[in-house]
Each structure stands twice: as C-alpha cells, then as structure tokens.
Motif scaffolding. Structure first.
Motif, short mmCIF file in Angstrom:
data_model
loop_
_atom_site.label_atom_id
_atom_site.label_comp_id
_atom_site.label_asym_id
_atom_site.label_seq_id
_atom_site.Cartn_x
_atom_site.Cartn_y
_atom_site.Cartn_z
N TYR A 72 7.37 4.22 -6.89
CA TYR A 72 6.93 2.90 -6.44
C TYR A 72 6.23 3.04 -5.08
CZ TYR A 72 6.94 -2.10 -5.51
OH TYR A 72 6.57 -3.40 -5.26
N PRO A 73 4.91 2.81 -5.01
CA PRO A 73 4.22 2.93 -3.71
C PRO A 73 4.55 1.74 -2.82
CG PRO A 73 2.70 2.18 -5.40
CD PRO A 73 3.98 2.49 -6.11
N LEU A 74 4.85 2.02 -1.56
CA LEU A 74 5.14 0.96 -0.60
C LEU A 74 3.84 0.55 0.08
CD1 LEU A 74 8.48 2.20 0.99
CD2 LEU A 74 8.14 0.13 -0.36
N LEU A 75 3.18 -0.45 -0.49
CA LEU A 75 1.95 -0.98 0.06
C LEU A 75 2.28 -2.01 1.14
CD1 LEU A 75 -0.05 -1.28 -3.27
CD2 LEU A 75 0.11 0.67 -1.69
N MET A 76 1.24 -2.63 1.72
CA MET A 76 1.46 -3.51 2.85
C MET A 76 1.04 -4.94 2.55
SD MET A 76 0.40 -1.39 6.27
CE MET A 76 -1.32 -1.22 5.79
N HIS A 77 1.85 -5.91 3.05
CA HIS A 77 1.41 -7.30 3.05
C HIS A 77 0.19 -7.44 3.95
CE1 HIS A 77 4.86 -9.26 1.00
NE2 HIS A 77 5.53 -8.23 1.47
N THR A 78 -0.77 -8.23 3.53
CA THR A 78 -1.99 -8.38 4.33
C THR A 78 -1.76 -9.22 5.58
OG1 THR A 78 -2.61 -10.29 2.96
CG2 THR A 78 -3.50 -8.14 2.33
N ASN A 79 -0.76 -10.12 5.55
CA ASN A 79 -0.58 -11.01 6.70
C ASN A 79 0.19 -10.38 7.84
OD1 ASN A 79 1.72 -10.98 5.12
ND2 ASN A 79 2.27 -13.10 5.55
N ASN A 80 1.22 -9.58 7.52
CA ASN A 80 2.03 -9.01 8.60
C ASN A 80 2.20 -7.49 8.50
OD1 ASN A 80 3.77 -8.72 6.45
ND2 ASN A 80 5.29 -10.19 7.19
N ARG A 81 1.55 -6.88 7.51
CA ARG A 81 1.54 -5.43 7.33
C ARG A 81 2.93 -4.86 7.02
NH1 ARG A 81 -3.30 -3.47 8.66
NH2 ARG A 81 -2.56 -1.34 8.92
N ALA A 82 3.88 -5.72 6.68
CA ALA A 82 5.21 -5.25 6.27
C ALA A 82 5.12 -4.63 4.88
CB ALA A 82 6.20 -6.41 6.25
N PRO A 83 6.00 -3.68 4.56
CA PRO A 83 5.93 -3.03 3.25
C PRO A 83 6.38 -3.94 2.11
CG PRO A 83 7.79 -2.19 4.50
CD PRO A 83 7.02 -3.06 5.43
N TYR A 84 5.74 -3.78 0.96
CA TYR A 84 6.22 -4.39 -0.28
C TYR A 84 7.31 -3.49 -0.86
CZ TYR A 84 2.40 -7.79 -0.92
OH TYR A 84 1.54 -8.84 -0.80
N TRP A 85 8.50 -4.02 -1.02
CA TRP A 85 9.58 -3.26 -1.63
C TRP A 85 9.67 -3.61 -3.11
CZ3 TRP A 85 12.24 0.35 1.20
CH2 TRP A 85 12.02 0.33 2.57
N PRO A 86 10.23 -2.73 -3.94
CA PRO A 86 10.43 -3.08 -5.35
C PRO A 86 11.21 -4.38 -5.48
CG PRO A 86 10.94 -0.76 -4.98
CD PRO A 86 10.73 -1.38 -3.62
N GLU A 87 10.92 -5.16 -6.48
CA GLU A 87 11.51 -6.49 -6.62
C GLU A 87 13.04 -6.48 -6.55
OE1 GLU A 87 12.18 -10.35 -6.78
OE2 GLU A 87 10.23 -9.39 -6.44
N PRO A 88 13.75 -5.49 -7.10
CA PRO A 88 15.22 -5.52 -7.01
C PRO A 88 15.78 -5.11 -5.65
CG PRO A 88 14.45 -4.25 -8.91
CD PRO A 88 13.28 -4.43 -8.00
N CYS A 89 14.89 -4.78 -4.69
CA CYS A 89 15.34 -4.16 -3.43
C CYS A 89 14.96 -4.98 -2.21
CB CYS A 89 14.74 -2.76 -3.28
SG CYS A 89 15.14 -1.62 -4.60
N VAL A 90 15.70 -4.76 -1.14
CA VAL A 90 15.31 -5.16 0.21
C VAL A 90 15.30 -3.89 1.05
CG1 VAL A 90 16.12 -7.53 0.12
CG2 VAL A 90 17.72 -5.72 0.75
N GLY A 91 14.52 -3.90 2.12
CA GLY A 91 14.46 -2.70 2.94
C GLY A 91 13.77 -2.94 4.25
N SER A 92 13.76 -1.89 5.07
CA SER A 92 13.18 -1.98 6.40
C SER A 92 12.87 -0.58 6.91
CB SER A 92 14.18 -2.68 7.35
OG SER A 92 13.66 -2.81 8.65
N ILE A 93 11.81 -0.47 7.71
CA ILE A 93 11.39 0.81 8.30
C ILE A 93 11.26 0.63 9.80
CG2 ILE A 93 9.60 2.60 8.35
CD1 ILE A 93 8.79 1.72 5.53
#
Length: 222
Positions: A72-93
């Motif tokens: 699952y590639p962790l792409l970025m939200h365009t508004n805040n550049r936060a990563p898109y996590w897989p739908e069943p997951c939450v996460g943070s970097i």
C-alpha cells in the motif's frame, strides 16, 4: 497496557508501547524500503528532505507490514500533505534532525493515533506562553528537565491524532494536558465533541522527547 519508563535505549521505547500500536524508528537514511509511487513524490525535494521523507515512509511501511499491509503506497493529501493510510488503519509519522519514527494501528482498536519526536531542549522557555496553559505553567515550575519540550511534543502528537479524523484546526492553548503517573497523560480538546475531545497517551525522554497520543475505539477491549 504496558507502562513507559525513562530509558536511554531506543529499542525499549519501541517495544514498551501498547501491543496494539505498532511503532518503528530508525536513524534517517539508515535504510529505505519504499514503493515507486512514494519515490515519485520526492522528485522536487532537496536531497536532505528526500532522505527524511523516504526514511519516514520506510518506518511506516514496516509498521503496515506488521499489520498485514504489504503493497500500500502512502501518498499525500493535497491540502495538508499528510499521508493516506489504508482504510482499516490509523497512523502517524514524525522526524527529528536525525531520527524518524512511525506508528500505526487498526481502527478497530483506535480512532486516532499521533506520534511526535523532538530533540532534547528543542523548545526554549520564551515560547511557553504560546504553548502552555496557566495550569500547565504551574506544573512546569515544579519540573527541572526540559518540560517545555515535553508539552510541545505532547500537543503536536495530539494534533496529529485528532486533526486527520475531524478536520478541525486547533491551537496549542486549546488543549490542556493532565499529567498522570508512569509518564501517562490525558487531555480534553476544546470545542470538540466526544469521543474526539478526549485523548490519552504517553511521553518519555532520552535519547529524545517522544509523545504518543491516541483515542481508543469505543469497542476496544482494555
């Protein structure tokens, strides 16, 4: 839930968290394990930022693999550049000057999850009025070790936990931390409704200040 302790061993930090939260950390640039789509995101980054970005994605990838997500590639939200996590997951970097970490968990256990890492003494006392409430300032007066960086790091982790799931912006002073025993904390976030206003977590120090913030799922068994 395992209690955290003051430790000088980073592996102790990584292994001392709630077993449902997967954490990985490494020196920036030590190893890179990413997908082509993630590399594509770095084309316009300067080399130092590219190394930091890919190291953070590597930590996240290793967390996701533990949860069973391998491609699952962790792409970025365009508004805040936060990563898109897989739908069943939450996460943070999170990144410091030379270290990066990631945390991930399943939504069946946590509604939100945030992690922050700061260098020791990263925050100077002159900004305290902008990040700490009056009650927190009283606590600060009783502590001798880099308490301002702890407050900053905890509130960064809280924001990273809550904002992605609510879309609500809030300031440092909109959060008041209640410090508990065993390096635990809990807090209320102003003007948010339950369960998103009530955040728990841990903080600890050496060799960095690290904070983990989370909102347990209502169905989670403790």
């Amino acid at each position: 839930m395992t209690k955290l302790k003051d430790t000088n061993n980073i592996s102790d930090i990584l292994n001392g968290i709630d077993s449902d939260i997967i954490i990985n950390g490494q020196v920036i640039g030590k190893s890179i394990i990413v997908l082509e789509e993630e590399v594509e995101l770095t084309k316009e980054m300067i080399p130092s930022r590219r190394k930091e970005f890919l190291s953070g994605r590597t930590c996240a990838r290793l967390c996701l693999q533990t949860l069973g997500f391998y491609k699952y590639p962790l792409l970025m939200h365009t508004n805040n550049r936060a990563p898109y996590w897989p739908e069943p997951c939450v996460g943070s970097i999170t990144h410091s000057n030379r270290y990066c970490m990631a945390a991930a968990a399943l939504k069946e256990n946590f509604l939100g999850l945030g992690i922050d890492i700061e260098q020791l003494n990263a925050v100077t006392s002159d900004i305290l009025p902008y990040i700490a409430t009056k009650n927190e300032m009283t606590k600060l007066q009783l502590e001798s070790w880099d308490w301002q960086t702890v407050v900053f790091s905890i509130k960064e982790a809280i924001y990273k936990c809550v904002n992605p799931i609510t879309g609500v912006y809030f300031d440092f002073l909109d959060v008041e931390i209640e410090f508990l025993s065993n390096f635990e904390f809990r807090c209320n976030v102003k003007f948010l409704n339950s369960p998103f206003n009530y955040v728990q977590g841990y903080y600890f120090k050496n060799p960095f200040i690290i904070a983990i913030a989370f909102i347990p799922a209502l169905t989670r068994e403790n």
